[in-house]
Design a protein around this motif. Structure first.
Motif, PDB file in Angstrom:
ATOM      1  N   ASP A  58     -15.768  -2.697   2.776  1.00 41.52           N
ATOM      2  CA  ASP A  58     -15.406  -3.113   4.035  1.00 41.52           C
ATOM      3  C   ASP A  58     -16.528  -3.299   4.773  1.00 41.52           C
ATOM      4  O   ASP A  58     -17.524  -2.879   4.383  1.00 41.52           O
ATOM      5  CB  ASP A  58     -14.471  -2.017   4.837  1.00 41.52           C
ATOM      6  CG  ASP A  58     -13.590  -2.312   6.056  1.00 41.52           C
ATOM      7  OD1 ASP A  58     -13.860  -3.737   6.329  1.00 41.52           O
ATOM      8  OD2 ASP A  58     -13.260  -1.530   6.725  1.00 41.52           O
ATOM      9  N   LYS A  64     -10.270  -7.557   4.093  1.00 34.15           N
ATOM     10  CA  LYS A  64     -11.350  -7.211   4.996  1.00 34.15           C
ATOM     11  C   LYS A  64     -12.326  -8.280   5.523  1.00 34.15           C
ATOM     12  O   LYS A  64     -12.587  -8.409   6.747  1.00 34.15           O
ATOM     13  CB  LYS A  64     -12.174  -6.075   4.677  1.00 34.15           C
ATOM     14  CG  LYS A  64     -11.485  -4.825   4.372  1.00 34.15           C
ATOM     15  CD  LYS A  64     -10.654  -4.264   5.399  1.00 34.15           C
ATOM     16  CE  LYS A  64      -9.723  -3.066   5.073  1.00 34.15           C
ATOM     17  NZ  LYS A  64      -9.143  -2.541   5.939  1.00 34.15           N
ATOM     18  N   GLY A  88      -3.370  -4.645  -6.788  1.00 36.71           N
ATOM     19  CA  GLY A  88      -3.569  -5.048  -5.067  1.00 36.71           C
ATOM     20  C   GLY A  88      -2.297  -5.383  -4.401  1.00 36.71           C
ATOM     21  O   GLY A  88      -1.174  -5.245  -5.033  1.00 36.71           O
ATOM     22  N   CYS A  89      -2.536  -5.994  -3.210  1.00 38.43           N
ATOM     23  CA  CYS A  89      -1.160  -6.226  -2.526  1.00 38.43           C
ATOM     24  C   CYS A  89      -0.736  -7.695  -2.645  1.00 38.43           C
ATOM     25  O   CYS A  89       0.392  -8.088  -2.506  1.00 38.43           O
ATOM     26  CB  CYS A  89      -1.495  -6.045  -1.115  1.00 38.43           C
ATOM     27  SG  CYS A  89      -1.474  -4.554  -0.508  1.00 38.43           S
ATOM     28  N   LYS A 121     -11.294  -0.297  -2.865  1.00 43.16           N
ATOM     29  CA  LYS A 121     -10.739   0.124  -1.677  1.00 43.16           C
ATOM     30  C   LYS A 121     -11.675   0.193  -0.577  1.00 43.16           C
ATOM     31  O   LYS A 121     -11.606   0.368   0.723  1.00 43.16           O
ATOM     32  CB  LYS A 121      -9.980   1.326  -1.744  1.00 43.16           C
ATOM     33  CG  LYS A 121     -10.237   2.513  -2.472  1.00 43.16           C
ATOM     34  CD  LYS A 121      -9.043   3.503  -2.546  1.00 43.16           C
ATOM     35  CE  LYS A 121      -9.592   4.758  -3.022  1.00 43.16           C
ATOM     36  NZ  LYS A 121      -8.472   5.717  -3.409  1.00 43.16           N
ATOM     37  N   VAL A 123      -8.720  -6.030  -1.614  1.00 46.54           N
ATOM     38  CA  VAL A 123      -9.385  -5.477  -0.411  1.00 46.54           C
ATOM     39  C   VAL A 123     -10.489  -6.059   0.226  1.00 46.54           C
ATOM     40  O   VAL A 123     -10.606  -6.397   1.436  1.00 46.54           O
ATOM     41  CB  VAL A 123      -9.559  -3.698  -0.812  1.00 46.54           C
ATOM     42  CG1 VAL A 123     -10.255  -3.063   0.670  1.00 46.54           C
ATOM     43  CG2 VAL A 123      -8.258  -3.018  -0.652  1.00 46.54           C
ATOM     44  N   ARG A 140       0.879  -0.986  -0.070  1.00 42.28           N
ATOM     45  CA  ARG A 140      -0.017   0.143  -0.164  1.00 42.28           C
ATOM     46  C   ARG A 140       0.757   1.212  -0.037  1.00 42.28           C
ATOM     47  O   ARG A 140       2.048   1.228   0.454  1.00 42.28           O
ATOM     48  CB  ARG A 140      -0.788  -0.037   1.146  1.00 42.28           C
ATOM     49  CG  ARG A 140      -0.244  -0.100   2.407  1.00 42.28           C
ATOM     50  CD  ARG A 140      -1.301  -0.264   3.647  1.00 42.28           C
ATOM     51  NE  ARG A 140      -0.609  -0.645   5.087  1.00 42.28           N
ATOM     52  CZ  ARG A 140      -0.059   0.330   5.656  1.00 42.28           C
ATOM     53  NH1 ARG A 140       0.081   1.824   5.655  1.00 42.28           N
ATOM     54  NH2 ARG A 140       0.543  -0.040   6.821  1.00 42.28           N
ATOM     55  N   SER A 155      -2.543   3.447   8.263  1.00 43.47           N
ATOM     56  CA  SER A 155      -3.122   2.339   8.861  1.00 43.47           C
ATOM     57  C   SER A 155      -2.636   1.635  10.204  1.00 43.47           C
ATOM     58  O   SER A 155      -1.446   2.080  10.439  1.00 43.47           O
ATOM     59  CB  SER A 155      -3.544   1.247   7.800  1.00 43.47           C
ATOM     60  OG  SER A 155      -2.453   0.621   7.421  1.00 43.47           O
ATOM     61  N   GLU A 197      -7.154  -2.311  -6.408  1.00 45.52           N
ATOM     62  CA  GLU A 197      -7.383  -2.695  -5.089  1.00 45.52           C
ATOM     63  C   GLU A 197      -8.120  -3.759  -4.977  1.00 45.52           C
ATOM     64  O   GLU A 197      -9.100  -3.963  -4.219  1.00 45.52           O
ATOM     65  CB  GLU A 197      -7.785  -1.644  -4.150  1.00 45.52           C
ATOM     66  CG  GLU A 197      -6.596  -0.448  -3.982  1.00 45.52           C
ATOM     67  CD  GLU A 197      -5.377  -0.512  -3.294  1.00 45.52           C
ATOM     68  OE1 GLU A 197      -5.115  -2.015  -2.828  1.00 45.52           O
ATOM     69  OE2 GLU A 197      -4.699   0.336  -2.979  1.00 45.52           O
TER      70      GLU A 197
END
Length: 506
Positions: free
Chosen positions: A103, A187, A221-222, A100, A183, A48, A317, A180
């Motif tokens: 959540d 979550k 994305g991560c 993103k 995400v 991120r 974060s 993202e």
């Protein structure tokens, strides 16, 4: 010197360019992607705050057929590619969406936010409702998604359906930009509804599988979630990870780019400090800085030339990944963490096809997660004491900011393990305190500010700075009405050494 406006929290390419904010030219990403435009899907995974969203916004502005982007790209390197711009700039329909914001503490809430993402996306293409190329059934489907009155099945097909509607309207295939993408799964993994969200995301990803309406797709994305078969059936799928690929210079700032920024802002005297705190990431053959850190600190220095470096990346974060790691740490892991904190490295096998549900399933997965999310980085060959075993990577802490984050997480883990209520990086007073420990039964609260000293001799000064920060930003005052005793601690570390100073806040 002309006024320099640093864009903090701005990830819209058009916003930055139109309003004269400082921009480090990453338009070469367009040229590099188009060298292999036959690839159906490119998945770019980075930690991120390394510029993924801004890069995707730039791609959207360049390709979108509804726009005229010549002025936005004027003066950038891609503008010199005349034939490329003629062929590609504003020539294709574009879908640009980000996950993103998806959540929720339960699946129902997260699903509601996911439906809102697609509702907003459809509303951005309301012109399709007037298209003579769409049949009545497509218009009805469009209305259902735009008004969030969809079934789960229709939602899962909404991205695929939109590409087909846009191809029918424009007579051209669609470029899909998905930011993202993982995400919602991250979550969901945190809150216990991973399987439900995974099923929905698999359905949505149908849009990149044998889709004749698609020109190509770029996804960020991560993590590369291949184990879950989320991309199964995708033709010509190419991942671009931090381990070894061709796009590294476009996500993160190179040394040359940081040097130019500091020259432009008159801050060249701060070069070494910024390097110590925010450099050190090794992505393939490139050494890069975290852009979020650099931009935040440069802006702060422009307002206050005496400003000290801070944990900007950490403060965006919490450090839940490190905390999860420490929660399951045994003697072996603890010793390895001590090696890292003392400036050494650990040799581990890295698994890039992780899922967020795999995080705590093995020690190997924990090290891989720390690597993939930017808390650890590969150590260069010249630092190695011996050759690496096959398929292994030497991992170290990239910079001083992340080293502080590890110490921070260690502290939080110790108190959480002892049964106390612990908060990390929460807003208190006039800033974010590192750690707050609340002892409800004992009517006490403790506030900790943690610093990493650059040397053993610097422990005293760093500890005093930590106590002063607690006072200056009034971290303890917010608790004075709720507890009879509030204790404030300044903590300074250097490798395995620690110095603590405390004072009563009441």
């Amino acid at each position: 010197m002309k006024e320099i406006k640093i864009p903090i929290g701005r990830s819209g390419f058009a916003d930055i360019r139109e309003n004269g904010y400082y921009y480090i030219d990453k338009s070469g990403l367009i040229r590099e992607l188009l060298r292999t435009d036959g690839r159906q899907v490119t998945l770019i995974t980075r930690p991120r705050r390394f510029g993924k969203t801004l890069g995707m916004s730039m791609l959207s502005e360049f390709f979108d057929i509804r726009k005229d982007s010549r002025e936005l790209f004027e003066g950038l390197s891609i503008a010199g590619e005349k034939s490329l711009c003629e062929k590609w700039m504003n020539r294709y329909p574009v879908i640009f969406l980000s996950f993103k914001s998806v959540d929720g503490l339960d699946f129902a809430k997260a699903y509601e936010k996911l439906a809102a993402v697609f509702s907003d996306l459809y509303k951005d293409h309301l012109y399709l409702m007037d298209s003579e190329k769409l049949d009545p059934f497509s218009r009805e489907t469009f209305c259902q998604v735009a008004s969030q009155k969809t079934t789960q099945g229709l939602l899962e097909n909404s991205l695929l359906n939109l590409t087909r509607m846009m191809q029918a309207h424009y007579g051209k295939p669609v470029i899909l930009l998905m930011d993202e993408y993982d995400v919602p799964l991250a979550k969901a993994g945190d809150n216990g509804y991973y399987r439900e969200m995974l099923d929905v995301m698999k359905g949505i990803m149908q849009a990149v599988k044998d889709n004749g309406a698609l020109k190509f797709a770029v996804i960020t994305g991560c993590l590369r979630i291949a184990k879950e078969s989320i991309f199964t059936g995708t033709n010509n799928f190419v991942p671009d990870t931090i381990s070894g690929t061709r796009l590294h210079e476009y996500f993160g700032f190179t040394q040359e780019e940081v040097n130019q920024l500091l020259r432009d802002t008159g801050l060249t005297d701060d070069t070494e400090v910024i390097k110590e705190w925010y450099d050190g990431y090794h992505f393939g053959d490139f050494d890069v800085y975290c852009p979020w850190d650099v931009m935040n600190h440069v802006e702060r220095l422009m307002l206050d030339p005496g400003a000290k470096p801070a944990g900007y990346w950490k403060n965006s974060s919490d450090n839940g990944i490190i905390r999860s790691f420490i929660d399951v740490a045994g003697d072996t892991i603890t010793k390895k963490l001590e090696t890292l904190l003392s400036g050494g490295y650990v040799v581990e096998r890295v698994e890039e096809d992780l899922t967020y549900q795999d995080l705590l399933s093995s020690e190997a997965n924990l090290w891989s997660m720390l690597y993939l999310t930017g808390y650890l980085t590969p150590v260069r060959e010249e630092r190695l004491q011996s050759p690496l075993p096959e398929d292994c990577v030497a991992l170290g802490i990239p910079n001083r900011e992340i080293r502080e984050d590890f110490y921070h997480a260690f502290f939080a883990g110790i108190f959480a393990g002892a049964g106390y209520a612990v908060e990390s990086n929460r807003e208190h007073g006039e800033g974010r305190s590192d750690i707050v420990v609340q002892d409800y039964s004992g009517d006490r609260a403790a506030v900790f500010e943690i610093k990493y000293a650059g040397s053993q001799e610097g422990l005293q000064k760093s500890c005093e700075e930590a106590v002063a920060q607690i006072d200056d930003r009034m971290y303890g005052e917010v608790f004075q009405d709720d507890y009879s005793r509030v204790i404030c601690y300044g903590v300074a570390f250097y490798k395995k050494r620690c110095l603590v100073k405390c004072k009563e806040c009441l």
